[in-house]
Design a protein around this motif. Structure first.
Motif, mmCIF file in Angstrom:
data_model
loop_
_atom_site.group_PDB
_atom_site.id
_atom_site.type_symbol
_atom_site.label_atom_id
_atom_site.label_comp_id
_atom_site.label_asym_id
_atom_site.label_seq_id
_atom_site.Cartn_x
_atom_site.Cartn_y
_atom_site.Cartn_z
ATOM 1 N N GLY B 28 0.772 -1.326 0.081
ATOM 2 C CA GLY B 28 -0.113 -0.112 0.073
ATOM 3 C C GLY B 28 0.718 1.186 -0.096
ATOM 4 N N THR B 32 0.446 6.197 4.805
ATOM 5 C CA THR B 32 0.929 5.248 5.759
ATOM 6 C C THR B 32 1.660 4.126 5.439
ATOM 7 O OG1 THR B 32 -1.474 5.304 6.423
ATOM 8 C CG2 THR B 32 -0.410 3.590 7.480
ATOM 9 N N ASP B 51 2.559 -0.994 -4.757
ATOM 10 C CA ASP B 51 1.395 -0.417 -4.788
ATOM 11 C C ASP B 51 0.594 -1.175 -6.090
ATOM 12 O OD1 ASP B 51 -0.576 1.898 -3.218
ATOM 13 O OD2 ASP B 51 -1.058 1.281 -5.403
ATOM 14 N N LYS B 52 -0.560 -1.652 -6.063
ATOM 15 C CA LYS B 52 -1.264 -2.375 -7.216
ATOM 16 C C LYS B 52 -1.121 -1.228 -8.400
ATOM 17 C CE LYS B 52 -5.952 -2.016 -5.893
ATOM 18 N NZ LYS B 52 -7.352 -2.910 -5.907
ATOM 19 N N ALA B 59 -6.975 6.568 -0.576
ATOM 20 C CA ALA B 59 -7.583 7.714 0.065
ATOM 21 C C ALA B 59 -6.274 8.761 0.088
ATOM 22 C CB ALA B 59 -7.761 7.248 1.382
ATOM 23 N N SER B 60 -5.102 8.423 0.127
ATOM 24 C CA SER B 60 -3.986 9.534 0.288
ATOM 25 C C SER B 60 -4.128 10.603 -0.856
ATOM 26 C CB SER B 60 -2.708 8.709 0.439
ATOM 27 O OG SER B 60 -2.706 7.827 1.583
ATOM 28 N N ASN B 63 -8.205 13.197 -0.736
ATOM 29 C CA ASN B 63 -8.584 13.810 0.411
ATOM 30 C C ASN B 63 -8.625 15.466 0.541
ATOM 31 O OD1 ASN B 63 -6.039 14.585 1.461
ATOM 32 N ND2 ASN B 63 -5.463 12.478 1.343
ATOM 33 N N HIS B 64 -8.954 15.946 1.282
ATOM 34 C CA HIS B 64 -8.552 17.534 1.532
ATOM 35 C C HIS B 64 -7.355 17.891 1.421
ATOM 36 C CE1 HIS B 64 -12.863 17.813 3.116
ATOM 37 N NE2 HIS B 64 -12.977 18.663 2.173
ATOM 38 N N LEU B 66 -6.171 18.362 4.504
ATOM 39 C CA LEU B 66 -6.462 19.302 5.684
ATOM 40 C C LEU B 66 -5.514 18.663 6.953
ATOM 41 C CD1 LEU B 66 -7.651 21.393 7.649
ATOM 42 C CD2 LEU B 66 -9.653 19.865 7.635
ATOM 43 N N VAL B 188 -0.564 -7.262 -4.745
ATOM 44 C CA VAL B 188 -0.512 -8.636 -4.098
ATOM 45 C C VAL B 188 -1.623 -9.554 -4.215
ATOM 46 C CG1 VAL B 188 -0.383 -9.532 -1.615
ATOM 47 C CG2 VAL B 188 1.072 -7.510 -2.105
ATOM 48 N N TRP B 226 -8.297 -1.119 1.553
ATOM 49 C CA TRP B 226 -8.416 -2.450 1.079
ATOM 50 C C TRP B 226 -7.703 -3.567 2.129
ATOM 51 C CZ3 TRP B 226 -7.354 1.866 -1.764
ATOM 52 C CH2 TRP B 226 -8.138 2.033 -3.028
ATOM 53 N N ILE B 230 -6.750 -7.583 1.666
ATOM 54 C CA ILE B 230 -5.473 -8.396 1.992
ATOM 55 C C ILE B 230 -5.470 -9.094 3.031
ATOM 56 C CG2 ILE B 230 -3.039 -7.716 2.556
ATOM 57 C CD1 ILE B 230 -3.655 -6.277 -0.087
ATOM 58 N N GLY B 366 -7.833 5.779 10.606
ATOM 59 C CA GLY B 366 -6.876 6.966 10.836
ATOM 60 C C GLY B 366 -6.912 7.978 10.012
ATOM 61 N N LYS B 367 -6.209 8.824 9.938
ATOM 62 C CA LYS B 367 -6.228 10.164 9.016
ATOM 63 C C LYS B 367 -4.831 10.507 8.565
ATOM 64 C CE LYS B 367 -8.219 11.841 12.620
ATOM 65 N NZ LYS B 367 -9.191 10.845 12.915
ATOM 66 N N LEU B 368 -4.950 11.367 7.549
ATOM 67 C CA LEU B 368 -3.642 12.005 6.885
ATOM 68 C C LEU B 368 -2.819 12.606 7.949
ATOM 69 C CD1 LEU B 368 -1.961 12.879 4.313
ATOM 70 C CD2 LEU B 368 -3.531 14.770 4.146
ATOM 71 N N THR B 369 -3.570 13.454 8.919
ATOM 72 C CA THR B 369 -2.919 14.143 9.809
ATOM 73 C C THR B 369 -2.193 13.248 11.033
ATOM 74 O OG1 THR B 369 -4.807 15.676 9.709
ATOM 75 C CG2 THR B 369 -3.381 15.741 11.608
HETATM 76 C C1 LIG Z 1 -12.634 12.000 1.087
HETATM 77 C C2 LIG Z 1 -11.590 11.949 2.044
HETATM 78 C C3 LIG Z 1 -11.165 13.086 2.727
HETATM 79 C C4 LIG Z 1 -10.073 13.073 3.620
HETATM 80 N N1 LIG Z 1 -9.984 14.131 4.269
HETATM 81 C C5 LIG Z 1 -8.864 14.170 4.970
HETATM 82 C C6 LIG Z 1 -8.282 15.361 5.613
HETATM 83 O O1 LIG Z 1 -8.714 16.461 5.057
HETATM 84 N N2 LIG Z 1 -7.227 15.166 6.767
HETATM 85 C C7 LIG Z 1 -6.907 14.237 7.089
HETATM 86 O O2 LIG Z 1 -6.141 14.049 7.953
HETATM 87 N N3 LIG Z 1 -7.429 12.986 6.641
HETATM 88 C C8 LIG Z 1 -8.444 12.869 5.579
HETATM 89 N N4 LIG Z 1 -8.786 11.764 5.017
HETATM 90 C C9 LIG Z 1 -8.371 10.548 5.614
HETATM 91 C C10 LIG Z 1 -6.923 10.134 4.832
HETATM 92 O O3 LIG Z 1 -7.092 10.462 3.368
HETATM 93 C C11 LIG Z 1 -6.696 8.789 4.943
HETATM 94 O O4 LIG Z 1 -6.746 8.392 6.397
HETATM 95 C C12 LIG Z 1 -5.243 8.447 4.611
HETATM 96 O O5 LIG Z 1 -5.004 8.678 3.282
HETATM 97 C C13 LIG Z 1 -5.159 6.967 4.676
HETATM 98 O O6 LIG Z 1 -3.924 6.599 4.040
HETATM 99 P P1 LIG Z 1 -3.350 4.813 3.949
HETATM 100 O O7 LIG Z 1 -2.040 4.869 3.444
HETATM 101 O O8 LIG Z 1 -3.583 4.148 5.272
HETATM 102 O O9 LIG Z 1 -4.467 4.422 2.839
HETATM 103 P P2 LIG Z 1 -4.620 4.584 1.076
HETATM 104 O O10 LIG Z 1 -4.018 5.928 0.787
HETATM 105 O O11 LIG Z 1 -5.912 4.143 0.770
HETATM 106 O O12 LIG Z 1 -3.441 3.658 0.707
HETATM 107 C C14 LIG Z 1 -3.752 2.183 0.345
HETATM 108 C C15 LIG Z 1 -3.168 1.717 -1.032
HETATM 109 O O13 LIG Z 1 -2.991 0.498 -1.153
HETATM 110 C C16 LIG Z 1 -3.169 0.010 -2.361
HETATM 111 N N5 LIG Z 1 -3.571 -1.417 -2.504
HETATM 112 C C17 LIG Z 1 -4.975 -1.739 -2.263
HETATM 113 N N6 LIG Z 1 -4.802 -3.229 -2.571
HETATM 114 C C18 LIG Z 1 -3.407 -3.309 -2.670
HETATM 115 C C19 LIG Z 1 -2.999 -4.879 -3.338
HETATM 116 N N7 LIG Z 1 -3.608 -5.774 -3.366
HETATM 117 N N8 LIG Z 1 -1.594 -4.956 -3.747
HETATM 118 C C20 LIG Z 1 -0.988 -3.529 -3.562
HETATM 119 N N9 LIG Z 1 -1.338 -2.367 -3.200
HETATM 120 C C21 LIG Z 1 -2.828 -2.374 -2.848
HETATM 121 C C22 LIG Z 1 -3.972 0.971 -3.083
HETATM 122 O O14 LIG Z 1 -3.943 1.247 -4.437
HETATM 123 C C23 LIG Z 1 -3.563 2.293 -2.133
HETATM 124 O O15 LIG Z 1 -2.724 3.275 -2.820
HETATM 125 C C24 LIG Z 1 -9.834 11.804 3.997
HETATM 126 C C25 LIG Z 1 -10.332 10.665 3.533
HETATM 127 C C26 LIG Z 1 -11.193 10.526 2.423
HETATM 128 C C27 LIG Z 1 -11.643 9.546 1.835
#
Ligand SMILES: Cc1cc2nc3c(=O)[nH]c(=O)nc-3n(C[C@H](O)[C@H](O)[C@H](O)COP(=O)(O)OP(=O)(O)OC[C@H]3O[C@@H](n4cnc5c(N)ncnc54)[C@H](O)[C@@H]3O)c2cc1C
Ligand SMILES: Cc1cc2nc3c(=O)[nH]c(=O)nc-3n(C[C@H](O)[C@H](O)[C@H](O)COP(=O)(O)OP(=O)(O)OC[C@H]3O[C@@H](n4cnc5c(N)ncnc54)[C@H](O)[C@@H]3O)c2cc1C
Lengths: 433, 560
Positions: B28, B32, B51-52, B59-60, B63-64, B66, B188, B226, B230, B366-369
């Motif tokens: 991913g 995160t 990353d696929k 989500a990363s 998002n906003h 913010l 994966v 996702w 996984i 969790g959150k981006l923050t």
């Molecule tokens: C509409 C929206 C607005 C938001 N606004 C804010 C904000 O303003 N401030 C804030 O703090 N947070 C915000 N958030 C929350 C924040 O965006 C997320 O918490 C954060 O981006 C999560 O990151 P992540 O790396 O955990 O997941 P993701 O960014 O979702 O990363 C997961 C990755 O896994 C990959 N993946 C999936 N399956 C597979 C596989 N089988 N093999 C390989 N790779 C795979 C996907 O392609 C993806 O890139 C918001 C969320 C949303 C949806």
């Protein structure tokens, strides 16, 4: 000193719009001895490739014979504007229009029975009916897979000879490419096709460029043609083209480029200069702000540098184009016609305007929205009857066609303008007789 | 297509399957996963990140952007609010170049609950969030776009963050610190398991369809929404997620200097976040069951606007350039008995011990923050399992600022170009002033750079396609340049262009009306009429055949 005066004119035929439909309507009217008053805002005419398409694609498949395509439309989509016009009228429209443009000093090929396969900038081709004389060698070189040297220029973005050759490679392996500096514009900073084209109207610049091209040809080995982006002059491209061929000693063809591009500019400048010489009353770069339909006439209102102008017309041809030209407007809650709020045939809701896949070969529903007309090209009202006996519509503003996907931009514009003028002339005739 | 049962695909791998070895496989490429990659690297642990699709494809990138002060959580989750404050401060120290400390306002509009509004200051001080009370007139002086109908206003230290840049920087730092690698388009699709241990992860290269295996000592599932899929591939049922889709809409000018939050419980269209020269209004929240083929809809855009207009009336006549969507994974109630600890902070770390696995961990929610904290907790677990006792250094260590890492920041390209004053470094993207040299450096050395880099991959690493033309013009110019450089050598390049426009279109479609629509009409004329991409072009090379690549574009939101 300030001028402000109200001026009123009257005309037999007013044409609103200065795209291919508007200008061709004026040409067809002049042919019939009618002197139109044409008011047209700047539009996308300057963006065109310069090719005049009749009908190039149906259902995503290229058409070698546009006439067979139109016959199919008559069977499968009888409401398509081209399906509603007899072949003889379409032929007459094309041959008159291409003939007139050629007579005015910008040569086009005679539109024939078959489509030509014309070059596009990214190394693809498309079917079209008539091309500028400066581009016809490209059609021939492609057809015979002749060895050609494609030249591009330092600082000219969006046209790459290497890209052109790479994408044609499989079918046209003898293509070669070279990059040249354009004389006196070779710092690497961005250069513009229009500036290059105007420079080439000066003989000394042609000689300088030709010398560089000859050098590139020598390096490239066996070469029978030279291809350039469309930069061979704005006002006298035929002359510039012939002179360059003489200087380089090879046939040369132009390839259309991204807008704002020279081939469209040529058309616009040609019409704006040559048509008034033939009697057209032209208010260029003006927008009709209001149009009133009265019992026996139509009144057009617009403003020019000296104030308000009104034109009283016995017949009006609306050739105002689509969204880009401002003939139609898309609001969050629906599509409107901008001058008279005429009924627009359109999808039920905004969510139905576009398909999910951008390149869906069926095209988007919004592109088929537009004005409905009767067989005499009179605009239909909400009750399904002509809004007025004197209001005609032509060109892209019409519903039930998708000129972009079907490659029928000029086809729709010229053929419908031809018919609208024919019917308007009949109306004017009646009133006289 | 690969065999439908992933386990069988790798339990007996074909002889010549390529195998990669690493200490940790991180799955991913969002904030995160890249945060974990960096954290591990700073402890001296090398990893492969897959990353696929590409970086920030989930989500990363949707998002906003913010960087929450915590004000939004102050009322009902003091701990999360505190955490946001603390993490925000850390990020401002370690990556100031990614952050715009623009500040924020909370405003209540006629019709909102006045008692809730009144209690807000108290909630903030309880959570340690510095906040000031403003009169409506003072608030409108700070932000003239605010409605005349606001009746309460507070300041908070909200900020915005460029999630693309921080992701690129994390990958780059991990590469430099421990030789860690990022593999895009690597999905994966299964795990080989024996005796409570994962022996290898079976992967598919989504560009070529090629299958390969990654063997690691530890496996980390940081796949966001996702993560449940996984975990199930590894036979774990403890990760239970619901999906909430959120859609945002981007205006083509910046409507306010600060973040504007609606002072009420979260709902549609209640946050307006600036990002460089634009603003983002969001977000809707709708339960969905599908993670793929996610796209913003006309209805979602209209719902955001209907609410947003109450706060900022000028949104009614604003021009919008794009909408985009992301999915939030919602953790289903802490399912007692299972090893998942649903932390109060809104993210969950699973060690999967109770499910009999010793080298698998999942982190989601969790959150981006707060991503850095999520990465820290996850890396603590992984490091201890590897016997590595080095402490976490991610809160102190500065993130790197590299040539190829800085092109996603709004306005950077323009400043760079004007300061260099090299006319021969032609601008390829006029809306965002992206010059050739930017494309050169990205193609040469950006994290995840490939031999024949797609336009979409370049766009993830730059502002190409993010300005008001949304790539309709610059897509053509950048492609020509890539042909010139000899990077594209065949009609596959046209396929990349076609893909890029098709992907951008998904976000443009729901905002097409008014002044935006004629631009789209011109774009279609160029792409089809002039370029011939609708009919004459081989639909994108390998990408579209393997499915995912072209299907589900969620985002590329924040900072756009
Ligand atoms: C509409 C929206 C607005 C938001 N606004 C804010 C904000 O303003 N401030 C804030 O703090 N947070 C915000 N958030 C929350 C924040 O965006 C997320 O918490 C954060 O981006 C999560 O990151 P992540 O790396 O955990 O997941 P993701 O960014 O979702 O990363 C997961 C990755 O896994 C990959 N993946 C999936 N399956 C597979 C596989 N089988 N093999 C390989 N790779 C795979 C996907 O392609 C993806 O890139 C918001 C969320 C949303 C949806
Ligand atoms: C990029 C591009 C490439 C093209 N390539 C080709 C090609 O290869 N082959 C081909 O056959 N065709 C091509 N065309 C299409 C062709 O140029 C015409 O756009 C099309 O035929 C429709 O013509 P039209 O005159 O109906 O409408 P338009 O060309 O849209 O013209 C409408 C005119 O009406 C004016 N107008 C609108 N409202 C008012 C008002 N209230 N008052 C006054 N004036 C008004 C506008 O300013 C405009 O000048 C291309 C077009 C574009 C944009």
């Amino acid at each position: 000193m300030e001028f402000s005066q109200n001026r009123s004119y009257s005309t037999r035929l007013a044409v609103i719009g200065s795209g291919l439909a508007g200008f061709s309507a004026s040409i067809f009217a002049l042919d019939r001895g009618i002197i139109p008053y044409q008011i047209g805002n700047t539009g996308p005419l300057a963006y065109t490739t310069g090719y005049f398409d009749l009908l190039g694609y149906l259902d995503g498949a290229a058409l070698a014979d546009p006439w067979a395509g139109i016959a199919r439309l008559r069977a499968e989509a009888p409401e398509h504007p081209l399906a509603r016009i007899a072949d003889t009228a379409i032929r007459a429209a094309f041959s008159r229009f291409c003939g007139a443009v050629t007579e005015m000093g910008l040569s086009y090929t005679v539109s024939g029975g078959k489509n030509l396969n014309a070059l596009l900038p990214a190394g693809l081709s498309k079917p079209t009916l008539s091309v500028p004389a400066t581009m016809i060698s490209g059609v021939e070189a492609l057809a015979a897979r002749e060895p050609a040297l494609i030249v591009d220029f330092l600082g000219l973005p969006g046209f790459s000879a290497r890209e052109f050759a790479a994408n044609f490679k499989a079918m046209w392996p003898t293509l070669k490419f070279a990059r040249l500096g354009f004389p006196e514009m070779e710092t690497g900073a961005e250069v513009y096709p229009e500036v290059m084209a105007r420079a080439l109207e000066v003989p000394a610049h042609r000689e300088a460029l030709a010398e560089r091209i000859r050098g590139a040809v020598r390096e490239a080995g066996e070469v029978a043609f030279v291809g350039l982006p469309a930069i061979l002059g704005v006002h006298a491209p035929d002359r510039v083209h012939k002179d360059m061929e003489r200087l380089v000693s090879l046939p040369i063809f132009e390839i259309p480029t991204m807008p704002p591009a020279v081939p469209g500019l040529r058309l616009r400048e040609l019409f704006e200069q040559a048509l008034p010489e033939r009697g057209l009353v032209l208010a260029p770069h003006r927008k009709v702000e209001r149009l009133e339909l009265r019992g026996d006439s139509a009144i057009l209102h617009f403003t020019d540098n000296f104030g308000e102008v009104t034109v009283k017309a016995e017949a009006v041809i609306l050739a105002t184009g689509r969204f880009l030209s401002g003939g139609l407007a898309a609001e969050r809650d629906g599509i409107r016609e901008t001058l008279l709020d005429l009924p627009v045939e359109q999808p039920e809701t905004r969510a139905d305007w576009y398909r999910e896949d951008y390149f869906d070969p069926r095209g988007h529903a919004i592109n088929r929205a537009g004005l409905l007309v009767d067989d005499a090209f009179r605009v239909l009202g909400r009750d399904g009857r002509p809004v007025s006996p004197r209001l005609f519509a032509a060109g892209a503003v019409l519903a039930r066609q998708d000129w972009v996907r079907q490659r029928c931009g000029a086809g729709i514009a010229l053929a419908t303008a031809f018919r609208a003028v024919e019917e308007a002339a009949a109306l004017l005739q009646e009133r006289v007789g | 297509m690969p065999p439908s049962d992933p386990h069988s695909a790798i339990s007996r791998p074909p002889r010549r399957t390529r195998t990669l070895e690493t200490e940790v496989l991180v799955i991913g490429g969002g904030v995160t996963g890249t945060g974990i990659m960096r954290d591990l690297a700073l402890r001296g642990i090398s990893s492969i990140l897959v990353d696929k699709r590409d970086l920030n494809a989930g989500a990363s990138g949707g998002n906003h952007g913010l960087l929450h002060s915590g004000g939004r959580y102050a009322a009902n989750d003091t701990e999360t609010a505190r955490e946001c404050m603390a993490e925000g401060d850390i990020l401002k120290r370690i990556a100031p170049e990614c952050i715009d400390a623009c500040g924020g306002l909370f405003v209540a509009v006629e019709g909102d609950d006045p008692e809730f509004a009144e209690r807000f200051a108290g909630y903030c001080s309880a959570a340690g969030i510095p906040s000031e009370t403003l009169t409506p007139a003072e608030a409108r002086e700070l932000e003239p776009a605010l409605s005349e109908k606001i009746f309460a206003a507070y300041t908070v230290p909200d900020a915005t963050i460029d999630p693309f840049r921080i992701t690129l920087e994390q990958v780059n730092q991990a590469r430099d610190a421990a030789g860690s690698r990022f593999l895009p388009h690597s999905e994966v699709i299964g795990f080989a398991l024996r005796d409570g241990t994962i022996l290898g992860a079976s992967c598919r290269d989504n560009r070529t369809g090629e299958m390969f295996v990654i063997r690691a000592r530890q496996y980390v599932n940081a796949a966001g929404a996702w993560a449940m899929e996984i975990a199930r591939l590894a036979g774990c049922d403890s990760v239970r997620l619901l999906y909430a889709k959120g859609t945002l809409v981007i205006s083509n000018s910046r409507m306010a200097k600060r973040v504007i939050n609606r002072l009420r419980l979260p709902g549609d269209g209640d946050i307006l976040v600036p990002g460089g020269t634009v603003s983002m209004l969001g977000t809707t929240s709708d339960k969905v069951t599908e993670l793929e083929n996610l796209r913003p809809t006309v209805d979602e855009v209209d719902r955001n606007l209907a609410e947003g207009i109450a706060m900022v009336p000028a949104l009614a006549s604003a021009r919008f350039i794009r909408a985009f969507s992301g999915v939030r994974p919602l953790l289903m109630a802490a399912d007692s008995g299972i090893d998942g600890r649903k932390a109060s902070r809104g993210f969950a770390l699973f060690d999967h011990k109770d499910e009999g696995l010793s080298n698998f961990a999942t982190v989601t929610g969790g959150k981006l923050t707060t991503f850095r904290l999520m990465a820290e907790k996850t890396s603590d677990l992984v490091a201890s399992r590897l016997g590595n006792t080095a402490p976490c250094r991610t809160a102190e260590e500065r993130l790197p600022i590299g040539d190829a890492l800085r092109w996603t920041t709004p306005g950077f390209a323009a400043r760079y170009w004007f300061s260099r004053k090299d006319p021969a470094d032609a601008i390829l993207c006029e809306c965002e002033m992206v010059p050739r040299s930017a494309v050169d450096s990205i193609v040469a050395e950006a994290p995840g750079a490939e031999d024949e880099m797609t336009l979409r991959a370049i766009a993830v690493r730059s502002r190409v396609g993010k300005g008001s033309c949304q790539g309709s013009f610059c897509g053509i110019r950048v492609s020509s340049y890539l042909y010139d450089r000899g990077i594209y050598t065949s009609p596959a390049g046209l396929g990349h262009m076609r893909d890029f426009f098709a992907e951008r279109y998904k976000g443009i479609l729901p905002v097409l009306w008014g002044k935006e629509l004629p631009q789209a009409e011109l774009a279609e004329t160029l792409h089809c009429g002039l370029m011939g991409l609708d009919v004459a072009v081989p639909a994108a090379a390998a990408d579209s055949e393997t499915g995912d690549e072209t299907d589900s574009e969620t985002g590329d939101g924040a900072g756009q």
